[in-house]
Design a protein around this motif. Structure first.
Motif, PDB file in Angstrom:
ATOM      1  N   PRO A 216      18.427   1.026   0.726  1.00  0.00           N
ATOM      2  CA  PRO A 216      19.592   0.159   0.921  1.00  0.00           C
ATOM      3  C   PRO A 216      20.807   0.547   0.088  1.00  0.00           C
ATOM      4  O   PRO A 216      21.933   0.523   0.576  1.00  0.00           O
ATOM      5  CB  PRO A 216      19.059  -1.221   0.527  1.00  0.00           C
ATOM      6  N   ASP A 217      20.592   0.903  -1.183  1.00  0.00           N
ATOM      7  CA  ASP A 217      21.733   1.269  -2.026  1.00  0.00           C
ATOM      8  C   ASP A 217      22.416   2.531  -1.534  1.00  0.00           C
ATOM      9  O   ASP A 217      23.638   2.665  -1.617  1.00  0.00           O
ATOM     10  CB  ASP A 217      21.281   1.442  -3.478  1.00  0.00           C
ATOM     11  N   ARG A 220      24.555   1.583   1.430  1.00  0.00           N
ATOM     12  CA  ARG A 220      25.787   0.935   0.967  1.00  0.00           C
ATOM     13  C   ARG A 220      26.768   1.959   0.428  1.00  0.00           C
ATOM     14  O   ARG A 220      27.967   1.930   0.751  1.00  0.00           O
ATOM     15  CB  ARG A 220      25.468  -0.085  -0.126  1.00  0.00           C
ATOM     16  N   ALA A 237      29.371  -6.736   2.945  1.00  0.00           N
ATOM     17  CA  ALA A 237      28.088  -6.103   3.250  1.00  0.00           C
ATOM     18  C   ALA A 237      27.006  -6.603   2.312  1.00  0.00           C
ATOM     19  O   ALA A 237      27.213  -6.713   1.116  1.00  0.00           O
ATOM     20  CB  ALA A 237      28.215  -4.588   3.119  1.00  0.00           C
ATOM     21  N   VAL A 239      22.436  -6.906   1.634  1.00  0.00           N
ATOM     22  CA  VAL A 239      21.061  -6.591   1.997  1.00  0.00           C
ATOM     23  C   VAL A 239      20.316  -7.905   1.885  1.00  0.00           C
ATOM     24  O   VAL A 239      20.115  -8.415   0.794  1.00  0.00           O
ATOM     25  CB  VAL A 239      20.454  -5.534   1.062  1.00  0.00           C
ATOM     26  N   VAL A 253      26.173  -6.933  -2.919  1.00  0.00           N
ATOM     27  CA  VAL A 253      24.935  -6.529  -2.257  1.00  0.00           C
ATOM     28  C   VAL A 253      23.798  -7.396  -2.747  1.00  0.00           C
ATOM     29  O   VAL A 253      23.705  -7.704  -3.932  1.00  0.00           O
ATOM     30  CB  VAL A 253      24.617  -5.042  -2.538  1.00  0.00           C
ATOM     31  N   ALA A 255      19.358  -8.057  -2.253  1.00  0.00           N
ATOM     32  CA  ALA A 255      18.167  -7.319  -1.829  1.00  0.00           C
ATOM     33  C   ALA A 255      16.954  -8.225  -1.872  1.00  0.00           C
ATOM     34  O   ALA A 255      16.939  -9.221  -2.584  1.00  0.00           O
ATOM     35  CB  ALA A 255      17.945  -6.112  -2.729  1.00  0.00           C
ATOM     36  N   ARG A 260      14.072  -4.145   3.641  1.00  0.00           N
ATOM     37  CA  ARG A 260      15.009  -3.084   3.356  1.00  0.00           C
ATOM     38  C   ARG A 260      16.113  -3.101   4.403  1.00  0.00           C
ATOM     39  O   ARG A 260      16.607  -2.054   4.827  1.00  0.00           O
ATOM     40  CB  ARG A 260      14.284  -1.735   3.358  1.00  0.00           C
ATOM     41  N   THR A 261      16.498  -4.304   4.824  1.00  0.00           N
ATOM     42  CA  THR A 261      17.506  -4.461   5.871  1.00  0.00           C
ATOM     43  C   THR A 261      18.881  -4.669   5.267  1.00  0.00           C
ATOM     44  O   THR A 261      19.111  -5.621   4.525  1.00  0.00           O
ATOM     45  CB  THR A 261      17.166  -5.651   6.791  1.00  0.00           C
ATOM     46  N   VAL A 262      19.790  -3.778   5.590  1.00  0.00           N
ATOM     47  CA  VAL A 262      21.183  -3.903   5.175  1.00  0.00           C
ATOM     48  C   VAL A 262      21.935  -4.609   6.298  1.00  0.00           C
ATOM     49  O   VAL A 262      21.943  -4.133   7.434  1.00  0.00           O
ATOM     50  CB  VAL A 262      21.803  -2.518   4.915  1.00  0.00           C
ATOM     51  N   ARG A 339      22.718  -4.808  11.743  1.00  0.00           N
ATOM     52  CA  ARG A 339      21.552  -4.793  10.863  1.00  0.00           C
ATOM     53  C   ARG A 339      20.984  -3.370  10.832  1.00  0.00           C
ATOM     54  O   ARG A 339      20.675  -2.777  11.858  1.00  0.00           O
ATOM     55  CB  ARG A 339      20.501  -5.791  11.348  1.00  0.00           C
TER      56      ARG A 339
END
Length: 344
Positions: A216-217, A220, A237, A239, A253, A255, A260-262, A339
């Motif tokens: 995810p990071d 981003r 944005a 997660v 962000v 989490a 692990r969905t952004v 997504r």
């Protein structure tokens, strides 16, 4: 005992002239073979630079019911997506993105190469000695695309000019007519990567051997790289899940321990800009940007507007998905967000 025949010593010099043509023939054959090998090597180099060699992991097709399509590599897809994102971020019309993509296809085959004519570098083969920036700047795809657009914007009525003319006014190439052959492919790429043509770009999504950070990071960071911090801060944005502090001024962000969905929200009620881009087109640009980056970032799934792309060795494709019903977990407008499921 018979004496040696006087003809024997004379036979040796007679054989030498016969051996010379044989040697010459052998040399000529070796020389011809070397020329063929050199030609094949030169062909492969040209094909590599212009996009002819590589694993075809991505395809873009026309939104019209015709057979137009363009196949390209995951590396090329990442660079094309960056060029499009930088262009729309600057408010440039789709025509400008088409010009930029055709130029990069000709100059580098959409590859960020570290060599070229004299001191030319990068996607657009820009030269540090000619004021395009430092070597480090030019090798940054977002920078090189940005400075290309900055020069293109100074060309009067560039959108109304033939593509070769507009590109040449920026590049000043020795072969300006060469840009024209890339226009059909650039048109397809620009339509998909600006979001005007929905669900027209697909990639297999096989993880790249040269992939750097993932997760995810990393997704981003890549979004910020291409679309800019301001553009993503505006959208917020995230997660989905528990909030995690992130350094300012990068997008906020969150989490989850399991997911692990952004989730990248698309600004609601967005009015079309001068080029007709609105909420839906912005969403499809983000969605197809994610697909283009799927190999580099190990993205496994992208969902938008009731359609979903899933990585597959057979060539990931877009297919309909069921939208959660109102009142259930995850229910939201199909246009409200993109997504992105990031891999490990």
């Amino acid at each position: 005992m018979s004496e040696p025949s006087p003809s024997r010593p004379e036979s040796r010099p007679e054989s030498r002239p016969e051996s010379r043509p044989r040697r010459r023939g052998r040399v000529l054959r070796i020389g011809a073979a070397l020329l063929v090998l050199a030609g094949v090597g030169a062909y492969l180099v040209v094909q590599y630079v212009t996009g002819g060699v590589g694993t075809r992991g991505c395809t873009v097709v026309s939104a019209r019911d015709d057979s137009e399509s363009y196949e390209f590599t995951p590396e090329q897809a990442v660079n094309a997506a960056t060029i499009a994102a930088v262009g729309t971020g600057r408010g440039m019309p789709e025509r400008a993105v088409t010009i930029a993509l055709a130029t990069a296809l000709q100059e580098s085959g959409l590859r960020n190469i570290e060599h070229g004519d004299r001191d030319s570098l990068g996607l657009f083969q820009q030269r540090p000695s000619q004021g395009w920036g430092t070597e480090r700047q030019i090798m940054d795809p977002a920078y090189s695309a940005g400075i290309f657009y900055a020069h293109l914007a100074r060309v009067p009525d560039y959108a109304g000019l033939p593509l070769t003319v507009a590109a040449q006014k920026v590049q000043r190439s020795g072969f300006p007519e060469a840009y024209a052959k890339h226009e059909p492919d650039a048109v397809l790429l620009a339509a998909a990567l600006t979001g005007r043509s929905a669900a027209t770009l697909t990639c297999e999504g096989r993880p790249s051997r040269t992939a750097g950070a993932t997760g995810p990071d990393a997704v981003r960071a890549a979004l910020v790289r291409d679309f800019g911090r301001d553009a993503l801060q505006e959208a917020g944005a995230v997660v989905g899940g528990r909030a995690v502090p992130s350094p300012s001024p990068s997008p906020s962000v969150t989490a989850t321990a399991r997911g692990r969905t952004v989730t990248v929200p698309v600004p609601q009620g967005t009015r079309p800009d001068a080029d007709g881009r609105g909420e839906r087109q912005r969403g499809w640009q983000l969605a197809q940007w994610a697909v283009a980056n799927s190999s580099a970032l190990r993205i496994a799934r992208v969902t938008y507007e009731g359609r979903e792309w899933t990585a597959s060795n057979g060539g990931g494709d877009w297919h309909p998905v069921r939208t959660p019903t109102s009142g259930t977990a995850g229910a939201e407008s199909s246009l409200a967000s993109v997504r992105i499921v990031a891999g490990p």
